[in-house]
Design a protein around this motif. Structure first.
Motif, PDB file in Angstrom:
ATOM      1  N   LEU A   1       0.018   6.163  -2.770  1.00 52.22           N
ATOM      2  CA  LEU A   1      -0.537   5.149  -1.772  1.00 52.22           C
ATOM      3  C   LEU A   1      -1.363   4.729  -2.113  1.00 52.22           C
ATOM      4  CD1 LEU A   1      -0.332   7.674   1.134  1.00 52.22           C
ATOM      5  CD2 LEU A   1       1.209   6.216   1.158  1.00 52.22           C
TER       6      LEU A   1
ATOM      7  N   ASP B   1       0.980  -0.935  -0.069  1.00 55.95           N
ATOM      8  CA  ASP B   1       0.217   0.183   0.059  1.00 55.95           C
ATOM      9  C   ASP B   1       0.886   1.295  -0.278  1.00 55.95           C
ATOM     10  OD1 ASP B   1      -0.814  -0.519   3.578  1.00 55.95           O
ATOM     11  OD2 ASP B   1       0.867  -0.307   2.271  1.00 55.95           O
ATOM     12  N   ARG B   2       2.239   0.643   0.182  1.00 60.52           N
ATOM     13  CA  ARG B   2       3.089   2.379  -0.180  1.00 60.52           C
ATOM     14  C   ARG B   2       4.446   2.247  -1.268  1.00 60.52           C
ATOM     15  NH1 ARG B   2       5.997   2.139   4.650  1.00 60.52           N
ATOM     16  NH2 ARG B   2       5.512   0.237   4.681  1.00 60.52           N
TER      17      ARG B   2
ATOM     18  N   PRO C   1       2.445  -3.903   3.373  1.00 62.68           N
ATOM     19  CA  PRO C   1       1.633  -3.391   4.284  1.00 62.68           C
ATOM     20  C   PRO C   1       1.583  -3.404   6.067  1.00 62.68           C
ATOM     21  CG  PRO C   1       0.198  -4.249   2.708  1.00 62.68           C
ATOM     22  CD  PRO C   1       2.059  -4.941   2.564  1.00 62.68           C
ATOM     23  N   ASP C   2       1.205  -2.914   7.146  1.00 60.50           N
ATOM     24  CA  ASP C   2       2.201  -3.538   8.357  1.00 60.50           C
ATOM     25  C   ASP C   2       1.264  -2.033   9.227  1.00 60.50           C
ATOM     26  OD1 ASP C   2       5.302  -4.208   9.879  1.00 60.50           O
ATOM     27  OD2 ASP C   2       3.076  -4.242  10.397  1.00 60.50           O
ATOM     28  N   PRO C   3       0.189  -2.020   9.251  1.00 56.89           N
ATOM     29  CA  PRO C   3      -0.569  -1.055  10.289  1.00 56.89           C
ATOM     30  C   PRO C   3       0.250  -0.977  11.444  1.00 56.89           C
ATOM     31  CG  PRO C   3      -2.000  -2.505   9.935  1.00 56.89           C
ATOM     32  CD  PRO C   3      -0.585  -3.454   9.119  1.00 56.89           C
TER      33      PRO C   3
END
Lengths: 114, 117
Positions: free
Chosen positions: A50, A30-31, A94-96
């Motif tokens: 993003l 997502d980045r 992805p790693d919130p």
């Protein structure tokens, strides 16, 4: 393991012409970031992308992101000598909520000739 | 504009010696990183650091490597016993936030060129 591929690795551009370079990555992300590096210098942030369909423009450079195809493109309009540099794309998993590394491609070296 | 500063710009060290690379991240940043770039190759992640502890490290970051934030401003990378293959440009980076949907890039310093003889 996340793999990031850039192509071509070297591009000789003629002043005034348009070009597109590509960045593919292997897993969901997502980045995506584009950085510029001049010889012997640090990495300068150009764009942060993003979301799917994100498009950002700065001067003669326009970056876009297609998360479904896992592809980002960097379009150069009317190349000028000042754009000669190495361009890296970098992808984060992805790693919130947590800080996470960037995985870089090998970089594309652009050289603009008169 | 605030920037990440690294010292020294070039370090020459004999193989087997210890070396400490220093970084001052941007003052309001919370996340810190070390990357390295062997000449002509891509940038490789070494370690990330948050809240005074390592968050993640790569396979390159073995027992010979350590990081420390000895005070409120410095962030250091130590290599205990350097090897020839440690010769590279080492970049420190910092970011305000990170993770999914982070709209802030990692900001990189100018790097320290480490040459092992």
């Amino acid at each position: 393991e996340l793999k990031v591929e850039q192509n071509p690795l070297f591009l000789s551009m003629q002043e005034g012409k348009n070009y597109t370079i590509y960045c593919n990555y292997s897993t969901t992300s997502d980045r995506l970031y584009w950085y510029r590096q001049d010889p012997g210098k640090s990495l300068e942030s150009l764009f942060v992308l993003l979301s799917n369909g994100a498009v950002k423009q700065e001067g003669r450079l326009m970056a876009s992101l297609d998360t479904k195809a896992r592809l980002s493109t960097l379009h150069i309009t009317a190349a000028v000598h000042d754009l000669s540099a190495t361009y890296f794309c970098a992808v984060g998993l992805p790693d919130p909520g947590a800080n996470s590394k960037l995985t870089f491609g090998k970089g594309i070296t652009l050289s603009v000739r008169p | 504009e605030p920037e990440v500063t690294q010292t020294p710009s070039h370090q020459v060290t004999q193989m087997g010696q210890e070396v400490i690379l220093r970084c001052v991240p941007i003052s309001n940043h919370l996340y810190f990183y070390w990357y390295r770039q062997i000449l002509g190759q891509k940038v490789e992640f070494l370690v990330s650091f948050y809240n005074n502890e390592i968050s993640e490290k790569s396979e390159i970051f073995d027992d010979q490597f350590s990081v420390e934030r000895p005070d409120g401003s410095n962030f250091t990378l130590k290599i205990r016993s350097t090897k020839l293959e440690d010769s590279a440009m080492y970049f420190c980076a910092s970011s305000v936030n990170t993770g999914s949907y982070s709209n802030q890039p990692q900001h990189f310093g100018d790097g320290t060129r480490l040459s092992i003889l």
